[in-house]
Design a protein around this motif. Structure first.
Motif, mmCIF file in Angstrom:
data_model
loop_
_atom_site.group_PDB
_atom_site.id
_atom_site.type_symbol
_atom_site.label_atom_id
_atom_site.label_comp_id
_atom_site.label_asym_id
_atom_site.label_seq_id
_atom_site.Cartn_x
_atom_site.Cartn_y
_atom_site.Cartn_z
ATOM 1 N N PHE A 135 1.147 2.659 12.708
ATOM 2 C CA PHE A 135 1.984 1.772 11.894
ATOM 3 C C PHE A 135 3.115 2.573 11.238
ATOM 4 O O PHE A 135 4.285 2.189 11.321
ATOM 5 C CB PHE A 135 1.115 1.096 10.827
ATOM 6 C CG PHE A 135 1.895 0.362 9.772
ATOM 7 C CD1 PHE A 135 2.273 -0.961 9.970
ATOM 8 C CD2 PHE A 135 2.241 0.978 8.578
ATOM 9 C CE1 PHE A 135 2.984 -1.644 8.994
ATOM 10 C CE2 PHE A 135 2.950 0.301 7.602
ATOM 11 C CZ PHE A 135 3.327 -1.005 7.808
ATOM 12 N N ALA A 136 2.773 3.680 10.593
ATOM 13 C CA ALA A 136 3.770 4.495 9.881
ATOM 14 C C ALA A 136 4.827 5.039 10.834
ATOM 15 O O ALA A 136 6.020 5.071 10.507
ATOM 16 C CB ALA A 136 3.083 5.631 9.133
ATOM 17 N N SER A 188 0.827 -1.208 0.000
ATOM 18 C CA SER A 188 0.000 0.000 0.000
ATOM 19 C C SER A 188 0.858 1.252 0.000
ATOM 20 O O SER A 188 1.996 1.236 0.459
ATOM 21 C CB SER A 188 -0.927 0.014 1.217
ATOM 22 O OG SER A 188 -0.174 0.139 2.407
ATOM 23 N N TYR A 214 4.405 0.509 1.459
ATOM 24 C CA TYR A 214 4.532 -0.433 2.568
ATOM 25 C C TYR A 214 4.119 -1.801 2.049
ATOM 26 O O TYR A 214 3.252 -1.905 1.183
ATOM 27 C CB TYR A 214 3.602 -0.055 3.729
ATOM 28 C CG TYR A 214 3.877 1.285 4.328
ATOM 29 C CD1 TYR A 214 5.068 1.546 4.997
ATOM 30 C CD2 TYR A 214 2.943 2.301 4.248
ATOM 31 C CE1 TYR A 214 5.313 2.786 5.571
ATOM 32 C CE2 TYR A 214 3.168 3.544 4.811
ATOM 33 C CZ TYR A 214 4.362 3.772 5.467
ATOM 34 O OH TYR A 214 4.599 5.005 6.029
ATOM 35 N N GLU A 241 -0.262 -7.097 12.596
ATOM 36 C CA GLU A 241 0.372 -6.723 11.343
ATOM 37 C C GLU A 241 1.889 -6.834 11.439
ATOM 38 O O GLU A 241 2.493 -6.526 12.455
ATOM 39 C CB GLU A 241 -0.026 -5.279 11.000
ATOM 40 C CG GLU A 241 0.392 -4.829 9.644
ATOM 41 C CD GLU A 241 -0.282 -3.528 9.245
ATOM 42 O OE1 GLU A 241 -0.077 -3.121 8.091
ATOM 43 O OE2 GLU A 241 -0.996 -2.911 10.065
ATOM 44 N N ARG A 268 -7.099 4.426 5.608
ATOM 45 C CA ARG A 268 -7.124 5.327 6.762
ATOM 46 C C ARG A 268 -8.464 6.027 6.884
ATOM 47 O O ARG A 268 -9.051 6.069 7.958
ATOM 48 C CB ARG A 268 -6.021 6.377 6.646
ATOM 49 C CG ARG A 268 -4.613 5.807 6.632
ATOM 50 C CD ARG A 268 -3.607 6.838 6.178
ATOM 51 N NE ARG A 268 -4.079 7.459 4.942
ATOM 52 C CZ ARG A 268 -3.825 8.699 4.598
ATOM 53 N NH1 ARG A 268 -3.102 9.465 5.360
ATOM 54 N NH2 ARG A 268 -4.271 9.186 3.473
ATOM 55 N N ARG A 309 -3.657 3.890 10.703
ATOM 56 C CA ARG A 309 -2.420 3.676 9.950
ATOM 57 C C ARG A 309 -1.266 4.538 10.445
ATOM 58 O O ARG A 309 -0.107 4.205 10.240
ATOM 59 C CB ARG A 309 -2.683 3.958 8.476
ATOM 60 C CG ARG A 309 -1.670 3.408 7.542
ATOM 61 C CD ARG A 309 -1.727 1.923 7.557
ATOM 62 N NE ARG A 309 -0.858 1.369 6.539
ATOM 63 C CZ ARG A 309 -0.455 0.129 6.550
ATOM 64 N NH1 ARG A 309 -0.850 -0.675 7.485
ATOM 65 N NH2 ARG A 309 0.336 -0.321 5.608
ATOM 66 N N ASP A 310 -1.568 5.659 11.111
ATOM 67 C CA ASP A 310 -0.506 6.552 11.573
ATOM 68 C C ASP A 310 0.422 5.858 12.559
ATOM 69 O O ASP A 310 1.636 6.049 12.516
ATOM 70 C CB ASP A 310 -1.089 7.818 12.197
ATOM 71 C CG ASP A 310 -1.785 8.698 11.174
ATOM 72 O OD1 ASP A 310 -1.505 8.531 9.967
ATOM 73 O OD2 ASP A 310 -2.599 9.541 11.572
ATOM 74 N N TYR A 362 -8.923 2.629 9.876
ATOM 75 C CA TYR A 362 -7.774 1.881 10.377
ATOM 76 C C TYR A 362 -6.700 2.869 10.812
ATOM 77 O O TYR A 362 -6.337 3.767 10.065
ATOM 78 C CB TYR A 362 -7.223 0.943 9.293
ATOM 79 C CG TYR A 362 -6.080 0.117 9.793
ATOM 80 C CD1 TYR A 362 -6.312 -0.967 10.626
ATOM 81 C CD2 TYR A 362 -4.771 0.442 9.486
ATOM 82 C CE1 TYR A 362 -5.262 -1.722 11.122
ATOM 83 C CE2 TYR A 362 -3.721 -0.302 9.977
ATOM 84 C CZ TYR A 362 -3.975 -1.377 10.790
ATOM 85 O OH TYR A 362 -2.936 -2.109 11.290
ATOM 86 N N GLY A 384 -2.450 5.576 1.850
ATOM 87 C CA GLY A 384 -3.547 4.671 2.186
ATOM 88 C C GLY A 384 -4.194 3.910 1.045
ATOM 89 O O GLY A 384 -5.156 3.187 1.263
#
Length: 189
Positions: free
Chosen positions: A69-70, A28, A113, A98, A59, A66-67, A64, A32
């Motif tokens: 994760f990032a 991805s 990613y 994840e 996102r 995602r921030d 989800y 997002g």
């Protein structure tokens, strides 16, 4: 059988492999969008199809987080066993695990990613149930020990209230006894 070196394994056979995995596989963009996904990822994310998944921003459209994760990937280069709570499009509470990493261009900017994601909601609920049962069992044993040491009825009733509070995680408890036509507060914590 002899195994072929990785460099000669056709890409289409890797795609076939990924399509049959029980966990989600993805690639991805940082903003997002899904570049690649297997069917299991759509299932994990609560999206009806790969076609629908290709049209969404994970996102914004899925909520989800995602921030997180990032940030982890930026800090350490990858994430392993990152468990995240969120709600899918139907409002269902989901826990996902994840594993992923960032792929960078020559200038050090994130191209995309890639990683795996699996739904661990059932596992999370089972662990929460185990913790709750352990707390309840501990409260029951504590009540039995207190009842053994109790010198009078009030001590036993107070121990029962304390066990109930501990077993349920309540802030306080009240034991009301009913006799004949009336109720009596027998113990409180």
């Amino acid at each position: 059988p002899a195994w072929a070196p990785l460099s000669v394994v056709p890409t289409d056979s890797l795609d076939s492999f990924a399509r049959h995995l029980p966990i989600g596989v993805y690639r991805s963009t940082p903003d997002g969008r899904i570049l690649y996904a297997n069917p299991a990822l759509a299932t994990v994310l609560g999206v009806p199809s790969l076609e629908a998944l290709a049209k969404i921003d994970v996102r914004e459209d899925l909520g989800y987080p995602r921030d997180h994760f990032a940030e982890e990937v930026a800090r350490s280069g990858s994430v392993q066993n990152l468990v995240v709570w969120w709600r899918d499009p139907s409002g269902r509470e989901v826990y996902t695990r994840e594993n992923g990493r960032a792929v960078y261009d020559e200038d050090g900017a994130v191209l995309y990613y890639e990683g795996t994601m699996e739904d661990v909601t059932a596992e999370h609920r089972a662990r929460a149930r185990e913790r709750r049962r352990a707390r309840q069992l501990e409260a029951l044993v504590g009540f039995a020990e207190a009842a053994d040491l109790a010198l009078d009825r009030e001590a036993i009733l107070h121990a029962a209230v304390e066990a109930g509070v501990e077993a349920t995680g309540a802030d306080w408890g009240l034991l009301v006894l009913h006799r004949g036509g009336g109720n009596t507060i027998a113990a409180a914590s």
